[in-house]
Each structure stands twice: as structure tokens, then as C-alpha cells.
Design a protein around this motif. Structure first.
Motif, mmCIF file in Angstrom:
data_model
loop_
_atom_site.group_PDB
_atom_site.id
_atom_site.type_symbol
_atom_site.label_atom_id
_atom_site.label_comp_id
_atom_site.label_asym_id
_atom_site.label_seq_id
_atom_site.Cartn_x
_atom_site.Cartn_y
_atom_site.Cartn_z
ATOM 1 N N LYS A 1 0.827 -1.210 0.000
ATOM 2 C CA LYS A 1 0.000 0.000 0.000
ATOM 3 C C LYS A 1 0.864 1.263 0.000
ATOM 4 N N PRO B 1 -0.571 6.144 3.666
ATOM 5 C CA PRO B 1 -1.868 6.837 3.716
ATOM 6 C C PRO B 1 -1.785 8.318 4.053
ATOM 7 N N LYS C 1 -7.119 4.865 -5.123
ATOM 8 C CA LYS C 1 -5.855 4.368 -4.572
ATOM 9 C C LYS C 1 -5.142 3.476 -5.578
ATOM 10 N N SER D 1 -1.527 4.043 -7.245
ATOM 11 C CA SER D 1 -0.492 3.014 -7.107
ATOM 12 C C SER D 1 0.097 2.638 -8.458
ATOM 13 N N ILE E 1 -3.747 9.830 0.631
ATOM 14 C CA ILE E 1 -4.137 8.505 0.155
ATOM 15 C C ILE E 1 -5.291 7.947 0.995
ATOM 16 N N GLU E 2 -5.262 8.184 2.302
ATOM 17 C CA GLU E 2 -6.290 7.641 3.185
ATOM 18 C C GLU E 2 -7.679 8.221 2.907
#
Length: 258
Positions: free
Chosen positions: A98, A101, A152, A156, A144-145
Motif C-alpha cells: 500500500k 496513507p 488508490k 499506485s 491517500i487515506e
């Protein structure tokens, strides 16, 4: 080019994992003597059910895991002996890795671009191209969160391509995406293939592999059971589509195992 020769990856199982898997075995052979070659200018698909060994194989290619046995090379570099050179050659995407965030897509794109030694001018040009393509520009400064799953994933993908890699490795690239975003992703992969890049993906979605992949390797229980173009697979299994071909191979494999 990616060359995988007799790749085997064995994990030791904890007591908890043994209970979860309902097995008395103390080790799990996630990948079992897999060999394959993927070339520039093609999309190679690793096809198989969940837990078949697709992700483990790609993680070995991406230098995140070391083979228990066998070798993997990317663009002529061994993944164990020359991991840094391999990482410079690849763009790797998996749902299990990930983005931080607390940062924005724009910040992370620049951060990873500089890590790869990309100039500020090239970072800006690449960011504009990829952010416009994936419609990231409107939320490029949000954390990002704060983004949806699709946003997202878009961010990415863009970050993984910041250094314009020769080899693109995507693990389940459309998993969890809406139909529009998924189509954007597959269109991009075809575009990168047409530019002469090597694209290798894993998927359990038969229709996706059928439309997207030039060649397919089918993995079941860690073993490569068949490889070839769609036409070759259908001819060898005497079936009408990839889903039927897969289930024919799946049944044959388990019949042999039992």
C-alpha cells in the motif's frame, strides 16, 4: 526478458498456520519447479485459482522473495545476485503493498521518482501524462487515506510506472476496480506492450486473460500445468474457451494428484 528456471519456494508453517490450513505438514511448497520465459513486446499471464502460487512467483521475480531452489533473471540480471539492477528494470504492483496513507499521490509520485534517479523535468512530464490518463489530477493533493479503492489503485499504478520501467509486473491489476477503471488499466497494459515493454500479470479472471494475454501459463497447486497462446491451449485441451480449458486442466491435475 524474464527467465524462470525450476523455481521452487518452500515456506515453513507455524502451528497456527497448520491449524488454519488443516494440515499436519510443517512446510508448504507454494511454487513447485516452475520454469517459464516472458519476452519484450508481450503480455504474459499467470492464470490460476487463489493460492495457486501466482503471487509468490511474481514476488520472486520482483526480488521480494528469494527462491528456495532455482533461478530467476530479469533483463539478464539474477534476482538474488543483482537485486538492485532488477528493481531498476521493473514496475511492480500488488494489492498487498500500500501507498503511505498520510501522503498525496503527487508527493509520492515525486518521492519515488527521485528514489529511482529520475530528473525533476521527467518526473513532471511522467506525472502529467499518467495523472491525466487515470484522471488523478483532480485529487492529486489529497491524502491517500481519503481516497476510494479505485482512486488508490490508480495512484499506485501511476507511482509504479514513474521511472518508465522496461518490465511491468502486476499482481491481479483489476481486482476490486469498477469496470471503467479496470478497462483503463487493461488498455494501458496493451499500450505498454505495443511500445515493446514486457508485461507479466497474474489473474484468476478468465475473460481478462483471454482478452489481454498473448501467452498464458496456468498454475495449479504451485505447478505449471500448461503454457501457450490461447489457440494452443484450446487446441491441446480440445475446448472452446479459456475457462473450459482451465477446468479441464484442473480436473486432470487433481485426478493425477489423487
Amino acid at each position: 526478458m524474464i527467465e524462470i528456471k525450476n523455481l521452487t519456494k518452500v515456506y515453513k508453517l507455524s502451528k497456527k498456520k497448520m491449524q488454519e490450513l488443516k494440515t499436519k505438514e510443517t512446510v508448504k511448497r507454494a511454487v513447485d519447479d516452475v520454469s517459464l520465459t516472458a519476452r519484450p513486446g508481450e503480455i504474459y499471464g499467470l492464470l490460476g485459482p487463489n493460492g495457486a502460487g501466482k503471487t509468490t512467483t511474481l514476488r520472486c521475480v520482483a526480488t521480494l522473495l528469494k527462491p528456495t531452489e532455482g533461478t530467476v533473471s530479469v533483463c539478464g540480471f539474477d534476482t538474488v545476485q543483482n537485486p538492485e539492477e532488477v528493481r531498476e528494470s521493473i514496475g511492480f504492483l500488488t494489492n498487498e503493498i500500500k501507498l503511505d496513507p498520510h501522503f498525496s499521490p503527487k508527493y509520492l509520485f515525486g518521492f519515488f521518482g527521485r528514489m529511482h534517479g529520475v530528473s525533476e523535468e521527467e518526473i513532471e512530464a511522467r506525472r502529467k501524462e499518467l495523472f491525466e490518463y487515470f484522471e488523478i489530477t483532480e485529487f492529486e493533493n489529497k491524502k491517500i487515506e481519503e481516497l476510494s479503492t479505485g482512486m488508490k489503485q490508480k495512484a499506485s499504478i501511476a507511482v509504479s510506472l514513474v521511472h518508465d520501467p522496461k518490465v511491468i509486473i502486476f499482481d491481479e491489476p483489476t481486482n476490486g476496480l469498477d469496470i471503467i477503471t479496470a478497462r483503463n488499466v487493461t488498455d494501458l497494459l496493451q499500450k505498454l506492450r505495443d511500445e515493446g515493454k514486457l508485461v507479466i500479470i497474474s489473474t484468476h479472471i478468465m475473460s481478462e486473460a483471454e482478452k489481454l494475454c498473448d501467452r498464458v501459463g496456468i498454475i495449479i497447486d504451485g505447478k505449471k500445468v500448461m503454457e501457450g497462446t490461447l489457440k494452443e491451449l484450446l487446441t491441446q485441451t480440445e475446448t472452446a474457451d479459456l475457462e473450459d480449458a482451465f477446468f479441464t486442466l484442473y480436473k486432470e491435475h487433481h485426478k493425477e494428484e489423487n
